[in-house]
Design a protein around this motif. Structure first.
Motif, PDB file in Angstrom:
ATOM      1  N   ILE A  28     -34.913  22.131  36.426  1.00  0.00           N
ATOM      2  CA  ILE A  28     -34.394  23.496  36.564  1.00  0.00           C
ATOM      3  C   ILE A  28     -33.435  23.634  37.115  1.00  0.00           C
ATOM      4  CG2 ILE A  28     -35.241  25.603  37.854  1.00  0.00           C
ATOM      5  CD1 ILE A  28     -37.930  24.709  37.590  1.00  0.00           C
ATOM      6  N   CYS A  29     -32.473  24.662  36.944  1.00  0.00           N
ATOM      7  CA  CYS A  29     -31.163  24.699  37.293  1.00  0.00           C
ATOM      8  C   CYS A  29     -31.137  25.636  38.758  1.00  0.00           C
ATOM      9  CB  CYS A  29     -29.893  25.421  36.116  1.00  0.00           C
ATOM     10  SG  CYS A  29     -28.187  25.367  36.829  1.00  0.00           S
ATOM     11  N   LEU A  30     -31.508  24.886  39.572  1.00  0.00           N
ATOM     12  CA  LEU A  30     -31.889  25.583  40.911  1.00  0.00           C
ATOM     13  C   LEU A  30     -30.518  25.846  41.725  1.00  0.00           C
ATOM     14  CD1 LEU A  30     -34.983  23.775  42.595  1.00  0.00           C
ATOM     15  CD2 LEU A  30     -34.748  26.189  41.189  1.00  0.00           C
ATOM     16  N   ASP A  31     -29.423  25.249  41.534  1.00  0.00           N
ATOM     17  CA  ASP A  31     -28.213  25.361  42.140  1.00  0.00           C
ATOM     18  C   ASP A  31     -27.154  25.972  41.476  1.00  0.00           C
ATOM     19  OD1 ASP A  31     -29.215  23.809  44.445  1.00  0.00           O
ATOM     20  OD2 ASP A  31     -28.557  22.125  43.293  1.00  0.00           O
ATOM     21  N   GLY A  32     -27.616  26.653  40.174  1.00  0.00           N
ATOM     22  CA  GLY A  32     -26.825  27.393  39.354  1.00  0.00           C
ATOM     23  C   GLY A  32     -27.277  28.451  38.674  1.00  0.00           C
ATOM     24  N   CYS A  33     -27.468  28.344  37.422  1.00  0.00           N
ATOM     25  CA  CYS A  33     -27.968  29.714  36.739  1.00  0.00           C
ATOM     26  C   CYS A  33     -29.304  29.993  36.524  1.00  0.00           C
ATOM     27  CB  CYS A  33     -27.731  29.780  35.308  1.00  0.00           C
ATOM     28  SG  CYS A  33     -28.168  28.418  34.411  1.00  0.00           S
ATOM     29  N   GLY A  34     -30.415  28.923  37.133  1.00  0.00           N
ATOM     30  CA  GLY A  34     -31.881  29.330  37.292  1.00  0.00           C
ATOM     31  C   GLY A  34     -32.285  28.848  35.806  1.00  0.00           C
ATOM     32  N   ILE A  62     -27.610  17.807  32.987  1.00  0.00           N
ATOM     33  CA  ILE A  62     -26.462  18.856  33.263  1.00  0.00           C
ATOM     34  C   ILE A  62     -26.886  19.920  32.447  1.00  0.00           C
ATOM     35  CG2 ILE A  62     -24.192  19.183  32.694  1.00  0.00           C
ATOM     36  CD1 ILE A  62     -24.661  16.945  35.033  1.00  0.00           C
ATOM     37  N   CYS A  63     -27.056  21.081  33.141  1.00  0.00           N
ATOM     38  CA  CYS A  63     -27.354  22.333  32.560  1.00  0.00           C
ATOM     39  C   CYS A  63     -26.495  22.782  31.592  1.00  0.00           C
ATOM     40  CB  CYS A  63     -27.266  23.581  33.718  1.00  0.00           C
ATOM     41  SG  CYS A  63     -27.737  25.200  33.063  1.00  0.00           S
ATOM     42  N   PRO A  64     -27.049  23.157  30.445  1.00  0.00           N
ATOM     43  CA  PRO A  64     -26.199  23.466  29.258  1.00  0.00           C
ATOM     44  C   PRO A  64     -25.745  24.684  29.289  1.00  0.00           C
ATOM     45  CG  PRO A  64     -28.512  23.587  28.617  1.00  0.00           C
ATOM     46  CD  PRO A  64     -28.510  22.926  30.168  1.00  0.00           C
ATOM     47  N   ALA A  65     -25.954  25.685  30.395  1.00  0.00           N
ATOM     48  CA  ALA A  65     -25.606  27.078  30.604  1.00  0.00           C
ATOM     49  C   ALA A  65     -24.462  26.999  31.469  1.00  0.00           C
ATOM     50  CB  ALA A  65     -26.452  28.116  30.644  1.00  0.00           C
ATOM     51  N   CYS A  66     -24.646  26.371  32.604  1.00  0.00           N
ATOM     52  CA  CYS A  66     -23.472  26.369  33.743  1.00  0.00           C
ATOM     53  C   CYS A  66     -22.884  25.006  33.945  1.00  0.00           C
ATOM     54  CB  CYS A  66     -24.072  27.028  34.816  1.00  0.00           C
ATOM     55  SG  CYS A  66     -25.279  26.322  35.854  1.00  0.00           S
ATOM     56  N   GLY A  67     -23.368  23.809  33.575  1.00  0.00           N
ATOM     57  CA  GLY A  67     -22.801  22.888  33.936  1.00  0.00           C
ATOM     58  C   GLY A  67     -23.434  22.149  35.039  1.00  0.00           C
TER      59      GLY A  67
HETATM   60 ZN   LIG Z   1     -27.509  26.272  34.924  1.00  0.00          ZN
END
Ligand SMILES: [Zn+2]
Ligand SMILES: [Zn+2]
Length: 172
Positions: free
Chosen positions: A32-38, A10-15
């Motif tokens: 990589i957070c491709l669906d969220g913050c990058g 789980i992305c630590p920046a955007c969840g």
């Molecule tokens: Zn993210």
């Protein structure tokens, strides 16, 4: 350290759930957070394989290039998705970029664009060092070395500098 190679993080920046990307050259998976913050999450030491300008981060860059990512608050405290402890902000590279580091497992989280900034900051640094060496070489070392003073300068001032320096001390 927990093995997260199979686990979706789980992305630590955007969840958002991060995507695993295999980098065959380096033989590793990064998240990589491709669906969220990058943002990009690197396991312990994985970042070391990509942060220098000569290292191949093309696959990562291609994936994030041209995409629009969700804006996140970069100053916020992030929590390591593996250990669930707060990550600490740390300077990385020569460009003064702040990244998040987990002191428990050694993982690092980079916000979108930070990898590029680290790599470019280092490139700028290397250019600066070369310029400095070139000046030093032209103004000081050539006259110190004396006998080679008329030799034309080769394309790499850095190499020239260290070669001449080595030769100088070998002759002493
Ligand atoms: Zn993210
Ligand atoms: Zn951790």
């Amino acid at each position: 350290m927990a093995d997260n190679q199979e686990l979706d993080l789980i992305c630590p920046a955007c969840g958002k759930t991060m995507k695993k990307v295999l980098i065959p050259d380096a033989g590793i998976n990064i998240d990589i957070c491709l669906d969220g913050c990058g943002g990009i999450f690197f396991d312990n030491r994985e970042l070391d394989k990509f942060d220098e300008p000569h290292e191949n981060a093309e696959k990562i860059m291609k994936l994030i290039e041209g995409r629009t990512f969700k804006k996140v608050e970069e100053e916020e405290v992030r929590h390591c998705p593996i250990c669930n402890v707060p990550m600490v902000k740390m300077g990385a590279g020569a460009g003064g970029v702040q990244i998040d580091v987990c002191n428990t497992c050694g993982a690092k989280f980079l916000d979108n664009g930070e990898l590029l900034k680290i790599r470019e900051g280092d490139k700028a640094d290397i250019t600066k060092v070369d310029a400095l060496l070139n000046t030093l070489y032209q103004e000081n070392l050539r006259s110190v070395i004396g006998e080679n003073a008329d030799r034309p300068i080769v394309s790499s001032p850095r190499r020239q500098f260290f070669e001449d320096l080595a030769n100088h001390f070998l002759r002493l």
